[in-house]
Design a protein around this motif. Structure first.
Motif, short mmCIF file in Angstrom:
data_model
loop_
_atom_site.label_atom_id
_atom_site.label_comp_id
_atom_site.label_asym_id
_atom_site.label_seq_id
_atom_site.Cartn_x
_atom_site.Cartn_y
_atom_site.Cartn_z
N LEU A 22 41.50 55.94 50.73
CA LEU A 22 41.58 57.33 51.19
C LEU A 22 41.34 58.30 50.03
O LEU A 22 40.72 59.35 50.21
N ILE A 55 41.75 58.65 60.96
CA ILE A 55 42.10 57.37 61.56
C ILE A 55 42.76 56.46 60.51
O ILE A 55 43.75 55.77 60.80
N GLY A 56 42.26 56.51 59.28
CA GLY A 56 42.88 55.73 58.21
C GLY A 56 44.32 56.19 57.95
O GLY A 56 45.20 55.38 57.68
N LEU A 73 37.63 58.54 49.40
CA LEU A 73 37.00 59.40 50.40
C LEU A 73 37.34 60.87 50.15
O LEU A 73 36.47 61.74 50.24
N ARG A 90 28.79 66.59 58.49
CA ARG A 90 29.03 65.44 57.63
C ARG A 90 30.51 65.35 57.24
O ARG A 90 31.13 64.29 57.30
N ARG A 147 32.64 64.13 60.04
CA ARG A 147 32.59 62.69 60.26
C ARG A 147 33.42 61.94 59.22
O ARG A 147 34.11 60.96 59.55
N PHE A 148 33.37 62.40 57.99
CA PHE A 148 34.22 61.75 56.99
C PHE A 148 35.71 62.03 57.28
O PHE A 148 36.57 61.18 57.10
N ARG A 208 45.74 61.05 68.31
CA ARG A 208 46.75 60.01 68.10
C ARG A 208 48.12 60.64 67.90
O ARG A 208 48.41 61.18 66.83
N HIS A 258 36.97 62.30 60.12
CA HIS A 258 37.33 61.36 61.20
C HIS A 258 37.90 60.08 60.61
O HIS A 258 38.97 59.61 61.01
N LEU A 259 37.19 59.52 59.62
CA LEU A 259 37.64 58.26 59.03
C LEU A 259 38.93 58.45 58.25
O LEU A 259 39.80 57.58 58.25
N GLU A 304 38.35 64.39 69.30
CA GLU A 304 37.75 63.45 70.26
C GLU A 304 38.66 62.26 70.55
O GLU A 304 38.38 61.48 71.46
N ASP A 305 39.73 62.09 69.78
CA ASP A 305 40.57 60.89 69.89
C ASP A 305 41.92 61.21 69.25
O ASP A 305 42.12 60.98 68.06
#
Lengths: 496, 496
Positions: B47, B26-27, B50, B16, B19-20, B245, B22-23, B242-243
């Motif tokens: 942010l 990206i943010g 979160l 969990r 996953r948070f 940047r 992750h956001l 997984e991504d």
């Protein structure tokens, strides 16, 4: 101590949701516009985790009593409007049991996935296999929402997108349009048959198209310090009111679709950028509804964007960015932008034939939801209505017929009407602003868009969700939805 | 029924958070690379919301007992390693009281904000005003972490970035380097004094530099279907495994900083892209530590990126994208990339003089944290050590002295050593891979990087956080951190 403790608590709850929504919006925009393909599984999981969290917040059992108590608190008018919108959000989040939400997710995801292959294969029979379950779920949603809201089934579905809209109104409005539209289409196409038209000659490099689109956005007042334009497979207006993310896509052989699509999204974007800031983070500060949102994109793309006065301003920009050619002369560009041509595809339709596509869908999905017809009945109805409304024989062409939109695989029943209601509201707004500022068109032709943007800002953008749609329209234009303005607009532009 | 219910529950908790995270990632990336300025307030609020949620999840009181019980469950070796890392994360989240976390936030935000003006104004006295509070908070953090962990104060701070690292090790390693470094710098600069060098001639258009950077990333195996390269004011490696940047920035008058910076970030990026996927979302599947992360970026930027064999491959790419010129001949390019020049600024330093900057900071911030010196003592110590290590008189130049880094205003005490420990680990990895595959350099010169990437993948990337840093190094190279490899590397490259 606060005299409105329950309202204050609800407002904090909304602000929290607003902030989580921000991350969902940016994560969603990034997925469409920037994310590399291998990031998708992780992004889906992350967004689903956040959606689950937000759903739990929205369905917190303590909210019911807090909403009831807040009703008794001494609220001012704006707070009361906010409370109405909070209750609406709460109702929509709590009306459906978790099991149905999951069944919907499963059915639409299967149907949409299969549809991607079935549409190019023209496979209606295959589609119906999955669509039956989607329809079952849609009907069950309608039944439950109807029971709890007291609305009729289809009204209850529309209410999620356009609060307060009813079949009674849609029947009245679409019924009127249905009477004069086929004739208007016939006269407009006949009138255009012999007018000379020069086609633009490509290619149009992407970098030049992007610069042109951004120049058009600037011309229309988009604030680039509070938003961006990027590329995605399916153009949309995303992000948040504080940071609006528009997308388009470029085809080097054709630039008008991208340009006018960008102008369309700019209408959505300016609405968001100019929502009232005082209560930002509260539902009352958000856009009123889908039809009102569409009325903004169509105010930009159709009312203003395809007016002779505006095209006079646009033509030099096109020539500046793509290089001069005869097709870019203002009169010719205007003719290109106002071509009327009945076709099979809704999203490619011009503003005159577009309502026919929406009326057709409404006249099919409403009896579908009410249980009066079944999925198997769709093709015959589709063909009959396409013949009747647009004079096109679509027999056997499912791909460009009932398989063309993602709305049905996605169970978005009740959404279609918003598109044409938006077009009608847009015409109504422009009639009102011309009454308020009679030299609106003269000033637009001189490059001064103040009468348009000033009116929209004052009467629509800054109102957020303070009023119901009917009251918003009444305050803005002196009347609720009246399709006569749309008819007058089409007649003036296409038969005038 | 599961025989490891508490472990399973902890694993779900971690997934969990992943996953948070992750956001949040990206943010954060979007804020640095894409966000328009007016989006900042809303992004910060989102942010922070979160971060607050994640902090509450991490400090859930039930975790303590669950951790203790999971220890008693029948876990396999990988699960046990994961549990060790979960406990570490839990310790770091719970060790400091909320009041201190807030005091840190306030102090660093004030100090960093003022520092942005004070640095260009060379205003040391003004800086100290705010920095005293930052230091007080840093000392309090060190005291509390030390009490709870049993580590010494500075060790407890380092442990957050490089678990298991101690002053005893850093003193031994930096102590060795200190003995031979000034002499090595002197000999290297002397040796380079007379070698001919052709400077590149700009300008270098941004689009061409971007294509060059992306080509270099491809050459080094970056997976563009699982990551991107964009622009930000301060280059970084962000996103999620997984991504990934990466960012850089371009200066049209100079391309090597951007190119080598991109290669540096590519090292971070490939580590993330190749972390083990089996337990992804669990702490054991994340990068080991800051020093090990830096060992990857420096393996790419320094060990491989500035080797003669690699520069032979890079030179044609440079000429292809920027157009041929004499400066881009492989031998000249290699000389440009291996210039040794003592300077005042850490981030501009070459690989030979770089450790001097880090040793200096370590020798100042350690006694600062231990309470042996005060903020007012910094400039005199700074000047003395710059003279001693690099032979530079920095008297009165605070802007390019103790005000040059954001680390102190941000209370990042204990971080600096990781940079040079990473450089030393990188040298140790390359020594190990040359023992494993003796013709490594020959194959790199032929454009075959398999010996390098294969070794890193097997020994570092795929190990994630399965082992402690010491055990990781031992398994990978047969020994724990040994700075002799770094010395041998510098001697071979700069005196050989």
């Amino acid at each position: 101590m606060s005299t409105t403790p329950c309202y204050d608590e609800l407002a904090r709850h909304c602000l929290r949701l607003h902030r989580f929504d921000h991350l969902a919006a940016i994560g969603g925009w990034d997925r469409a516009a920037k994310m590399p393909p291998k990031g998708n599984d992780a992004r889906s999981a992350a967004l689903a985790e956040l959606a689950g969290l937000m759903h739990r917040l929205r369905t917190d059992p303590s909210l019911r009593e807090r909403l009831d108590r807040a009703e008794q608190e001494p609220l001012d008018e704006l707070q009361r409007a906010n409370l109405r919108e909070i209750r609406r959000d709460w109702f929509n989040a709590n009306a459906l049991p978790e099991s149905l939400v999951q069944a919907r997710q499963l059915a639409t995801s299967r149907c949409e996935h299969a549809w991607r292959q079935q549409r190019p294969a023209n496979d209606w029979a295959g589609f119906v296999e999955h669509f039956r379950e989607v329809l079952r779920v849609g009907r069950e949603e309608a039944r439950l929402l109807s029971e709890q809201s007291g609305l009729s089934k289809y009204d209850a579905l529309m209410d999620r997108y356009e609060p307060g809209m009813t079949c009674a109104t849609v029947d009245r409005v679409f019924g009127e349009v249905r009477q004069w539209l086929p004739d208007l289409i016939a006269r407009a196409t006949e009138r255009q048959r012999s007018r000379p038209l020069i086609e633009p000659v490509g290619p149009f490099p992407v970098a030049q198209q992007r610069a042109l689109c951004e120049a058009a956005m600037r011309l229309m007042g988009f604030d680039f310090s509070a938003g961006r334009l990027d590329v995605s497979a399916h153009p949309f207006s995303g992000g948040v009111p504080e940071d609006v993310r528009l997308t388009t896509r470029y085809n080097t052989e054709e630039f008008l679709i991208s340009l006018m699509g960008t102008i369309h999204e700019t209408g959505h974007g300016r609405y968001e950028q100019n929502l009232p800031r005082a209560l930002l983070g509260q539902p009352v500060a958000l856009a009123r509804s889908m039809a009102i949102h569409e009325s903004q994109s169509l105010s930009f793309e159709m009312q203003l964007g395809r007016s002779r006065a505006f095209v006079e301003q646009l033509a030099p920009l096109v020539a500046e960015h793509l290089g001069p050619q005869p097709a870019f002369e203002a009169e010719n560009l205007w003719r290109l932008l106002t071509r009327v041509a009945p076709g099979r595809i809704r999203v490619d339709a011009d503003e005159v034939t577009y309502p026919a596509h929406v009326i057709l869908r409404y006249e099919i999905e409403r009896p579908l939801i009410e249980g009066e017809i079944e999925a198997e009945d769709i093709p015959a109805l589709w063909n009959a209505k396409m013949q009747e409304l647009l004079g096109i024989d679509t027999t056997g062409d499912y791909a460009n017929g009932p398989l063309q939109d993602v709305h049905w695989p996605e169970a978005l029943f009740g959404y279609f009407p918003c598109y044409s209601l938006g077009a009608m509201y847009a015409a109504q707004w422009f009639a009102a602003m011309r009454r308020a500022v009679p030299d609106t068109d003269t000033r637009v032709a001189q490059g001064d868009f103040t009468p348009v943007f000033g009116w929209l800002d004052q009467h629509i953008w800054q109102q957020g969700s303070r009023w119901t749609t009917d009251e918003l329209a009444l305050r803005a234009s002196g009347e609720t939805l009246n399709p006569a303005h749309f008819k007058a607009h089409l007649e003036a532009r296409y038969l005038g």
